[in-house]
Design an enzyme around this catalytic site. Structure first.
Site, PDB file in Angstrom:
ATOM      1  N   ASP A 150     105.584 -59.676 -30.866  1.00 44.67           N
ATOM      2  CA  ASP A 150     104.203 -60.154 -30.753  1.00 44.67           C
ATOM      3  C   ASP A 150     103.744 -59.948 -29.307  1.00 44.67           C
ATOM      4  O   ASP A 150     104.331 -60.506 -28.376  1.00 44.67           O
ATOM      5  CB  ASP A 150     104.142 -61.638 -31.130  1.00 44.67           C
TER       6      ASP A 150
ATOM      7  N   GLU B  52     101.230 -56.919 -33.484  1.00 38.11           N
ATOM      8  CA  GLU B  52     102.435 -57.506 -34.061  1.00 38.11           C
ATOM      9  C   GLU B  52     103.147 -56.494 -34.935  1.00 38.11           C
ATOM     10  O   GLU B  52     102.515 -55.656 -35.578  1.00 38.11           O
ATOM     11  CB  GLU B  52     102.086 -58.716 -34.939  1.00 38.11           C
TER      12      GLU B  52
END
Length: 417
Positions: free
Chosen positions: A42, A136
């Site tokens: 992330d 992500e």
């Protein structure tokens, strides 16, 4: 307990305060550190991090990336987040919380470019990379230790350093034995984090609120609370029959997730489900002619995105948000798939015209769903002699824009008198 230095890759057998090799404090310890292979990556405040990289003078300033005063927050840097600013928050609320913030409009082309660079670094480690959004991704590093001569944890630490050195932004890493736990781990230590969840998952999750699970938003949390479920331990304790009876068809799956169970695989071929474009107005708009002008601009943007992703629209969804922030969505299935802005506009306009009732709108959007392969787009229609000419005209426009830029040429309806 295995301990890894994230700064120099040195490994020791017991947790320490400082790396014995380089003196770094960036150590990660876990009994299963070198046996787990599912990761979640992330990027930290991605849009804001890219902007701060490009504008060093903003490094110590609170930064919000998003629409104008009437828009919403796309990303807030961690300095702004200390004041309570969050993604998807209306901009006027964000600026009340953090009046000193610098506000920049998003530059999506730049963020997409940097996202692809980061994804290429991930692909150097494993072919099993599943993008989940622009910032992500899930990775499966099973079986890569022989190739890289290092366990996944070491390769992930190296990836984090490469992203910082080569891209100029930071990432947070979650490592576990399934995708759900890897995602939850990545959220535990942001920014610039590296967290591991192993066989202790159920005990670790037990005392957490039910809202911790992805997909459990305010409405679902309120419903679970009304049934007496506030902590994951309460869901963990339910058997299948009770879960089904109390929570419905999704109850057993929810209880499995509460225990940290997840059998989804990392799928690099995950299908894009929709492509859309939208805009928030500076002032509310009520009339069809004004909305039509904006709808055309959105249809052109949507067509460019479809072409770039090599898709066609099998259907159209119109999105409207009123001045009171009430959302309206209307959908239409197309007779044949299209990637032409003219036909996207015509379909969207047919839906838009039905919504003009004096209501003031603050946002207009157009989405393509379901998606179809671009090869299926705009077949020759013998009953419509202009169908070939429409495709040829658009192809000519596309070639000019590819060579000279999107602003080099446009349709008359796209210009404001």
């Amino acid at each position: 307990m295995p301990t890894l230095c994230r700064s120099c890759d040195s490994v020791s057998e017991a947790p320490k305060r400082l790396c014995p090799a380089c003196g770094s404090r960036r150590l990660i310890s876990h009994p299963e550190l070198f046996t787990l292979s599912i990761a979640h990556i992330d990027c930290d405040a991605f849009y804001a991090s890219v902007e701060k990289r490009d504008r060093p003078e903003l490094a110590s300033r609170p930064l919000i990336v998003g629409g104008a005063h009437r828009g919403v927050v796309s990303t807030a840097c961690y300095i702004a987040r200390l004041s309570g600013v969050r993604s998807a928050m209306p901009m006027f609320k964000a600026l009340k919380l953090c009046p000193d913030a610098v506000v920049l409009k998003p530059e999506m082309a730049k963020y997409v470019h940097e996202s692809r660079r980061i994804r290429a670094l991930m692909a150097d480690m494993t072919p099993l990379v599943q993008p989940l959004s622009i910032d992500e991704a899930a990775l499966d590093l099973s079986g890569t230790e022989t190739l890289h001569r290092a366990p996944p944890a070491v390769m992930l630490a190296r990836l984090a350093r490469r992203v910082e050195d080569e891209i100029g932004v930071t990432i947070s890493i979650g490592l576990s034995h399934n995708r759900l736990l890897a995602k939850l781990a990545a959220e535990r230590d942001k920014p610039r984090g590296f967290s591991v969840i192993g066989s202790e998952a159920a005990a670790l999750l037990a005392n957490e609120p039910v809202s911790l699970l992805p997909g459990i938003g305010p409405a679902a949390t309120a419903k679970l609370t009304s049934l007496g479920f506030t902590r994951l331990a309460q869901l963990q304790a339910l058997d299948i029959e009770t879960a089904y009876r109390m929570l419905g068809a999704d109850g057993p799956a929810l209880c499995r997730r509460a225990r940290g169970e997840d059998d989804r695989r990392v799928d690099p071929e995950r299908e894009t489900k929709s492509i859309s474009a939208e805009t928030t107005f500076d002032t509310d708009i009520r009339t069809l002619p004004e909305l039509e002008k904006i709808l055309w601009q959105i249809a052109e943007k949507l067509a460019r995105r479809l072409r770039k992703e090599e898709f066609a629209a099998g259907g159209i969804t119109l999105k409207l948000k009123t001045a009171e922030h009430k959302l309206r969505t209307r959908s239409l299935r197309l007779a044949v798939p299209t990637a032409l802005p003219d036909l996207l506009y015509d379909a969207g306009r047919s839906l838009l015209a039905r919504e003009i009732d004096g209501t003031a709108f603050r946002l207009l959007g157009l989405g393509a769903q379901p998606l179809r392969p671009v090869e299926d787009a705009d077949p020759v229609d013998l009953a419509d002699p202009d169908s070939n000419r429409r495709v040829a005209r658009q192809q000519a426009l596309n070639r000019l824009r590819d060579k000279f830029g999107t602003g080099i040429i446009g349709r008359g309806r796209g210009f404001t008198p």
